[in-house]
Design a protein around this motif. Sequence first.
Motif, PDB file in Angstrom:
ATOM      1  N   LEU A   1       0.824  -1.211   0.000  1.00 36.45           N
ATOM      2  CA  LEU A   1       0.000   0.000   0.000  1.00 36.45           C
ATOM      3  C   LEU A   1       0.860   1.262   0.000  1.00 36.45           C
ATOM      4  O   LEU A   1       0.483   2.280  -0.590  1.00 36.45           O
ATOM      5  CB  LEU A   1      -0.924   0.001   1.220  1.00 36.45           C
ATOM      6  N   ARG A   2       2.023   1.197   0.644  1.00 34.63           N
ATOM      7  CA  ARG A   2       2.886   2.377   0.717  1.00 34.63           C
ATOM      8  C   ARG A   2       3.710   2.580  -0.549  1.00 34.63           C
ATOM      9  O   ARG A   2       3.870   3.712  -1.016  1.00 34.63           O
ATOM     10  CB  ARG A   2       3.833   2.259   1.920  1.00 34.63           C
ATOM     11  N   SER A   3       4.238   1.501  -1.105  1.00 28.67           N
ATOM     12  CA  SER A   3       5.251   1.654  -2.154  1.00 28.67           C
ATOM     13  C   SER A   3       4.774   1.313  -3.559  1.00 28.67           C
ATOM     14  O   SER A   3       5.434   1.678  -4.535  1.00 28.67           O
ATOM     15  CB  SER A   3       6.465   0.775  -1.827  1.00 28.67           C
ATOM     16  N   PHE A   4       3.646   0.629  -3.690  1.00 26.84           N
ATOM     17  CA  PHE A   4       3.224   0.185  -5.024  1.00 26.84           C
ATOM     18  C   PHE A   4       1.884   0.773  -5.453  1.00 26.84           C
ATOM     19  O   PHE A   4       1.756   1.328  -6.546  1.00 26.84           O
ATOM     20  CB  PHE A   4       3.148  -1.345  -5.057  1.00 26.84           C
ATOM     21  N   VAL A   5       0.898   0.681  -4.597  1.00 31.06           N
ATOM     22  CA  VAL A   5      -0.464   1.094  -4.965  1.00 31.06           C
ATOM     23  C   VAL A   5      -0.551   2.558  -5.389  1.00 31.06           C
ATOM     24  O   VAL A   5      -1.135   2.865  -6.438  1.00 31.06           O
ATOM     25  CB  VAL A   5      -1.442   0.797  -3.809  1.00 31.06           C
ATOM     26  N   PRO A   6       0.023   3.516  -4.634  1.00 27.13           N
ATOM     27  CA  PRO A   6      -0.138   4.930  -5.019  1.00 27.13           C
ATOM     28  C   PRO A   6       0.437   5.263  -6.393  1.00 27.13           C
ATOM     29  O   PRO A   6       0.016   6.239  -7.019  1.00 27.13           O
ATOM     30  CB  PRO A   6       0.620   5.679  -3.917  1.00 27.13           C
ATOM     31  N   TYR A   7       1.393   4.473  -6.864  1.00 26.23           N
ATOM     32  CA  TYR A   7       2.062   4.786  -8.123  1.00 26.23           C
ATOM     33  C   TYR A   7       1.569   3.939  -9.294  1.00 26.23           C
ATOM     34  O   TYR A   7       2.017   4.128 -10.432  1.00 26.23           O
ATOM     35  CB  TYR A   7       3.576   4.583  -7.966  1.00 26.23           C
ATOM     36  N   ASN A   8       0.655   3.017  -9.026  1.00 27.73           N
ATOM     37  CA  ASN A   8       0.212   2.124 -10.092  1.00 27.73           C
ATOM     38  C   ASN A   8      -1.298   1.925 -10.168  1.00 27.73           C
ATOM     39  O   ASN A   8      -1.794   1.420 -11.173  1.00 27.73           O
ATOM     40  CB  ASN A   8       0.870   0.743  -9.925  1.00 27.73           C
ATOM     41  N   LEU A   9      -2.041   2.305  -9.132  1.00 24.05           N
ATOM     42  CA  LEU A   9      -3.491   2.126  -9.121  1.00 24.05           C
ATOM     43  C   LEU A   9      -4.180   3.423  -8.709  1.00 24.05           C
ATOM     44  O   LEU A   9      -3.614   4.235  -7.972  1.00 24.05           O
ATOM     45  CB  LEU A   9      -3.885   0.999  -8.157  1.00 24.05           C
ATOM     46  N   GLY A  10      -5.401   3.609  -9.191  1.00 27.58           N
ATOM     47  CA  GLY A  10      -6.157   4.802  -8.833  1.00 27.58           C
ATOM     48  C   GLY A  10      -5.779   5.998  -9.692  1.00 27.58           C
ATOM     49  O   GLY A  10      -4.849   5.954 -10.503  1.00 27.58           O
ATOM     50  N   PHE A  11      -6.490   7.110  -9.513  1.00 27.04           N
ATOM     51  CA  PHE A  11      -6.258   8.293 -10.338  1.00 27.04           C
ATOM     52  C   PHE A  11      -5.033   9.088  -9.903  1.00 27.04           C
ATOM     53  O   PHE A  11      -4.555   9.949 -10.642  1.00 27.04           O
ATOM     54  CB  PHE A  11      -7.493   9.199 -10.300  1.00 27.04           C
TER      55      PHE A  11
END
Length: 244
Positions: free
Chosen positions: A217-227
């Motif tokens: 959630l810290r290192s992957f999701v913000p940069y690859n999922l969501g707007f």
Amino acid sequence: MDVQVDDSSFRSIQMNRDLNNVVTKEIVKLQLNSTSSSHKNCCICSDDFLKNAANISSEDRYFIFFTRNIWILEGARCCSDHLVNHQLKQEAIDQIKQVPIRQEELNSADVQLLLNKSQIILENQNKKFNFGDLLGLTDDEYRLLTSLSKDDFNEFVKTVSSSGIRNSSNPSIRTAIGIYLCKIRLGISNRFLACMFQLPDKKTVSRIIDSARQAILRSFVPYNLGFEHITRHDVINHHTITVA
């Protein structure tokens, strides 16, 4: 203040010191298959260094010694293309060229270390599902367990490692991520995962999964999922169609 020491105590202390010196200085000479040792040539393929060279890790040196009976000298270097995440690729291990047998000198500490490493390697080989060992699973097994190829899994672990997830030998970051992906891929119980990866109980599995999830959630999701990971300009140019 005078301190009196009887002769027997003094002789005992002296004998222990002498024994320690003998053990420390004991040298064993072995005839071993070995690789070349040069700062100009790769010890794996024997080619001249054209790009950056890297030292071979002690873990790889011991693994190759016990699996292929080839001794790689400490400080030996290889082409950087032979490595992934600082470990030798399987094709690189298969490619190693040995030189004629030569005599190597090992002290008692080296021999003790070899015995310890052999036990660790044997224990790891007895674990069928071992993400911690880069050579422990095939590409097909990675796809079956995690839905990712082996290379994609390595890249994913490299990305998640930047989150500051605690890395320890039991379990390693690779194992934690592997268990998490197995959970969401296969949907099996924590008790079954504990059995697969030889962990104490389902509570341990739960803690490992939570740690891996937080790191992702810290290192992957913000940069690859969501707007948040994409700009408005990219959405307009690449993710919309022209309306007549």
